[in-house]
Scaffold this active site. Sequence first.
Site, PDB file in Angstrom:
ATOM      1  N   GLY A   9       0.847  -1.435   0.006  1.00  0.00           N
ATOM      2  CA  GLY A   9      -0.064   0.130  -0.056  1.00  0.00           C
ATOM      3  C   GLY A   9       0.937   1.394  -0.086  1.00  0.00           C
ATOM      4  O   GLY A   9       1.948   1.081  -0.464  1.00  0.00           O
ATOM      5  N   CYS A  10       0.271   2.098   0.462  1.00  0.00           N
ATOM      6  CA  CYS A  10       1.201   3.348   0.634  1.00  0.00           C
ATOM      7  C   CYS A  10       2.577   3.306   1.303  1.00  0.00           C
ATOM      8  O   CYS A  10       2.556   2.983   2.229  1.00  0.00           O
ATOM      9  CB  CYS A  10       0.155   4.498   1.424  1.00  0.00           C
ATOM     10  SG  CYS A  10       1.329   6.181   1.651  1.00  0.00           S
ATOM     11  N   PHE A  11       3.395   3.877   0.781  1.00  0.00           N
ATOM     12  CA  PHE A  11       4.844   3.479   1.270  1.00  0.00           C
ATOM     13  C   PHE A  11       5.169   4.353   2.619  1.00  0.00           C
ATOM     14  O   PHE A  11       5.926   3.978   3.287  1.00  0.00           O
ATOM     15  CB  PHE A  11       6.144   3.838   0.277  1.00  0.00           C
ATOM     16  CG  PHE A  11       5.923   4.966  -0.745  1.00  0.00           C
ATOM     17  CD1 PHE A  11       5.645   6.115  -0.089  1.00  0.00           C
ATOM     18  CD2 PHE A  11       6.426   4.857  -1.988  1.00  0.00           C
ATOM     19  CE1 PHE A  11       5.512   7.252  -1.026  1.00  0.00           C
ATOM     20  CE2 PHE A  11       6.460   6.060  -2.770  1.00  0.00           C
ATOM     21  CZ  PHE A  11       5.752   7.242  -2.367  1.00  0.00           C
ATOM     22  N   TRP A  12       4.349   5.200   2.754  1.00  0.00           N
ATOM     23  CA  TRP A  12       4.610   6.191   3.861  1.00  0.00           C
ATOM     24  C   TRP A  12       4.433   5.211   5.138  1.00  0.00           C
ATOM     25  O   TRP A  12       5.044   5.410   6.191  1.00  0.00           O
ATOM     26  CB  TRP A  12       3.388   7.191   4.120  1.00  0.00           C
ATOM     27  CG  TRP A  12       3.369   8.434   3.060  1.00  0.00           C
ATOM     28  CD1 TRP A  12       4.550   8.662   2.202  1.00  0.00           C
ATOM     29  CD2 TRP A  12       2.692   9.290   2.915  1.00  0.00           C
ATOM     30  NE1 TRP A  12       4.273   9.827   1.652  1.00  0.00           N
ATOM     31  CE2 TRP A  12       2.794  10.317   1.945  1.00  0.00           C
ATOM     32  CE3 TRP A  12       1.218   9.628   3.353  1.00  0.00           C
ATOM     33  CZ2 TRP A  12       2.349  11.070   1.503  1.00  0.00           C
ATOM     34  CZ3 TRP A  12       0.610  10.693   2.944  1.00  0.00           C
ATOM     35  CH2 TRP A  12       1.068  11.452   2.050  1.00  0.00           C
ATOM     36  N   ASP A  88      -5.924   3.182   0.194  1.00  0.00           N
ATOM     37  CA  ASP A  88      -5.192   3.156  -1.125  1.00  0.00           C
ATOM     38  C   ASP A  88      -5.539   2.156  -2.227  1.00  0.00           C
ATOM     39  O   ASP A  88      -5.335   0.746  -1.801  1.00  0.00           O
ATOM     40  CB  ASP A  88      -3.730   3.147  -0.843  1.00  0.00           C
ATOM     41  CG  ASP A  88      -3.458   4.506   0.158  1.00  0.00           C
ATOM     42  OD1 ASP A  88      -3.636   5.472  -0.254  1.00  0.00           O
ATOM     43  OD2 ASP A  88      -2.825   4.251   1.320  1.00  0.00           O
TER      44      ASP A  88
END
Length: 169
Positions: A9-12, A88
């Site tokens: 998912g979101c790399f953050w 996401d």
Amino acid sequence: MERAIFAGGCFWCMVQPFEELDGIESVLSGYTGGHVENPTYKEVCSKTTGHTEAVEIIFNPEKISYADLVELYWAQTDPTDAFGQFEDRGDNYRPVIFYENEEQRQIAQKSKDKLQASGRFDRPIVTSIEPADTFYPAEDYHQAFYRTNPARYALSSARRHAFLEENWH
């Protein structure tokens, strides 16, 4: 040093859990698996480059094993959702373990099979296991986002954290 690449998912949301471990040299947010060289965040979000947001982890295998990293990876994701992660959605957020060599592939596959057999989830484990491709670092403002933008990080990761708490802890 060795390298692991995980998309969840979101790399953050994928940096902090790995960055805090002993034996981790670096965790970099970026893009992999696509057909455009040096893609930008805007291009990847357009869903036309074929890239997936991922993290590249450089680690010391004498301090932490690839198998340990794979186990931690599972606990950061919903491995039953092939079409993104949490809020996401789309291929650029799909869950993937990218392997560097046959040993990593076997470790990842064995771990996936074990998770499926565990009965932890009612649905199939659909996370892909694919050969690593060129990894392109994301723009600087994406790196260590949880530290540089804690309020926005907290908002963007709330659903993920609720799922993880319910299913992994």
